[in-house]
Design a protein around this motif. Structure first.
Motif, short mmCIF file in Angstrom:
data_model
loop_
_atom_site.label_atom_id
_atom_site.label_comp_id
_atom_site.label_asym_id
_atom_site.label_seq_id
_atom_site.Cartn_x
_atom_site.Cartn_y
_atom_site.Cartn_z
N LYS A 175 1.77 15.04 3.88
CA LYS A 175 2.63 15.22 5.04
C LYS A 175 2.85 13.86 5.67
CE LYS A 175 -0.16 19.27 5.84
NZ LYS A 175 -1.25 19.74 6.66
N GLU A 176 3.65 13.82 6.66
CA GLU A 176 3.82 12.58 7.40
C GLU A 176 2.69 12.47 8.43
OE1 GLU A 176 5.87 9.99 6.91
OE2 GLU A 176 6.43 11.10 5.12
N PHE A 177 1.78 11.56 8.20
CA PHE A 177 0.67 11.34 9.11
C PHE A 177 0.93 10.06 9.88
CE2 PHE A 177 -1.19 13.77 5.61
CZ PHE A 177 -1.76 14.82 6.33
N PHE A 218 -1.50 2.86 8.25
CA PHE A 218 -1.19 3.98 7.37
C PHE A 218 -0.29 3.55 6.22
CE2 PHE A 218 1.47 7.57 6.23
CZ PHE A 218 0.52 8.56 6.03
N HIS A 219 -0.70 3.89 4.99
CA HIS A 219 0.12 3.65 3.80
C HIS A 219 0.10 4.92 2.97
CE1 HIS A 219 0.29 -0.65 4.53
NE2 HIS A 219 -1.01 -0.61 4.75
N ILE A 220 1.20 5.22 2.33
CA ILE A 220 1.26 6.37 1.44
C ILE A 220 1.89 5.92 0.12
CG2 ILE A 220 3.45 7.20 2.36
CD1 ILE A 220 2.26 10.07 1.94
N ILE A 221 1.25 6.31 -0.97
CA ILE A 221 1.75 5.96 -2.30
C ILE A 221 1.88 7.27 -3.07
CG2 ILE A 221 1.32 4.65 -4.41
CD1 ILE A 221 -0.67 2.96 -2.57
N ALA A 260 -0.07 13.20 -7.75
CA ALA A 260 -0.90 13.12 -6.55
C ALA A 260 -0.32 12.05 -5.62
CB ALA A 260 -2.34 12.77 -6.92
N THR A 261 -0.81 12.06 -4.41
CA THR A 261 -0.40 11.08 -3.41
C THR A 261 -1.66 10.42 -2.87
OG1 THR A 261 1.56 12.35 -2.81
CG2 THR A 261 0.75 10.77 -1.18
N THR A 262 -1.61 9.12 -2.69
CA THR A 262 -2.73 8.38 -2.11
C THR A 262 -2.35 8.01 -0.69
OG1 THR A 262 -3.37 7.51 -4.27
CG2 THR A 262 -4.18 6.33 -2.33
N ILE A 263 -3.24 8.34 0.23
CA ILE A 263 -3.04 8.00 1.63
C ILE A 263 -4.13 7.01 2.02
CG2 ILE A 263 -2.99 8.87 3.99
CD1 ILE A 263 -2.31 11.66 2.72
N ILE A 264 -3.72 5.89 2.55
CA ILE A 264 -4.66 4.85 2.97
C ILE A 264 -4.49 4.69 4.48
CG2 ILE A 264 -5.35 2.43 2.69
CD1 ILE A 264 -3.75 2.84 -0.13
N ILE A 308 -10.73 -0.22 -5.82
CA ILE A 308 -10.57 1.23 -5.74
C ILE A 308 -9.10 1.60 -5.66
CG2 ILE A 308 -11.07 3.26 -4.31
CD1 ILE A 308 -13.79 1.83 -3.68
N GLU A 309 -8.35 0.90 -4.84
CA GLU A 309 -6.90 1.08 -4.74
C GLU A 309 -6.26 -0.28 -4.63
OE1 GLU A 309 -4.75 3.50 -5.06
OE2 GLU A 309 -6.28 5.05 -5.25
#
Length: 182
Positions: free
Chosen positions: A83-85, A90-93, A98-102, A151-152
């Motif tokens: 979702k939009e956090f 905040f980063h989203i890939i 899958a989606t990675t949220i940092i 890790i990412e």
């Protein structure tokens, strides 16, 4: 055969490998009988590869700036969970499955995997970085040689960003300072 082994390309570029030994290894693995043909092919390959000494990469690193952010969290979520956090950081890939949220805040989200208390290491470089082949590969190799696991990783224009375990922070700082990053 050589291109499948980047460490051999590296040693060839820097003339750190014995051609005869390399030719014998190739000859044995590929079951080629003619030693002279193999050594000639190795020499031809050496001439054909880019005579890139890595100085462009070192120069780019010396003009780069290191930034560290602690307390990072990485969530790997299903595509449907993304979702939009909003967070301070905040980063989203988005990947294929899958989606990675940092981020730097705890999220109420169902996740496949979660890494907590990470360190984000950002290398801010000049825009000339875009024209330098092998920059990220060089960094990955330098960190792997020192036992540092990434890790990412992601990038944005001139920022190269790694998320690592907190215990690797001293090692990555030392490694990057040794490479010239300020």
């Amino acid at each position: 055969w050589i291109r499948e082994r980047p460490f051999i390309v590296y040693t060839l570029k820097r003339s750190l490998i014995n051609y005869s030994s390399l030719a014998r290894a190739i000859q044995k693995e590929l079951e080629v009988k003619n030693f002279n043909a193999v050594i000639a092919a190795v020499r031809r390959f050496k001439q054909d590869i880019v005579q890139h000494t890595g100085m462009e990469i070192i120069d780019a690193l010396k003009s780069s700036i290191l930034e560290i952010r602690t307390g990072m969290i990485v969530y790997i979520v299903n595509q449907t969970e993304a979702k939009e956090f909003r967070g301070r950081h905040f980063h989203i890939i988005r990947g294929s499955e899958a989606t990675t949220i940092i981020t730097d805040v705890e999220l109420d989200v169902d996740y496949i995997k979660k890494y907590s208390n990470l360190v984000e290491v950002r290398i801010r470089s000049k825009k000339e970085l875009e024209r330098i082949p092998g920059f990220v590969a060089f960094l990955y190799s330098a960190l792997a040689e020192r036992g540092i696991n990434i890790i990412e990783t992601y990038s944005c224009y001139t920022d190269t960003i790694f998320c690592i375990d907190k215990r690797d922070l001293p090692g990555i700082i030392n490694a990057l300072h040794e490479l010239g990053v300020k």
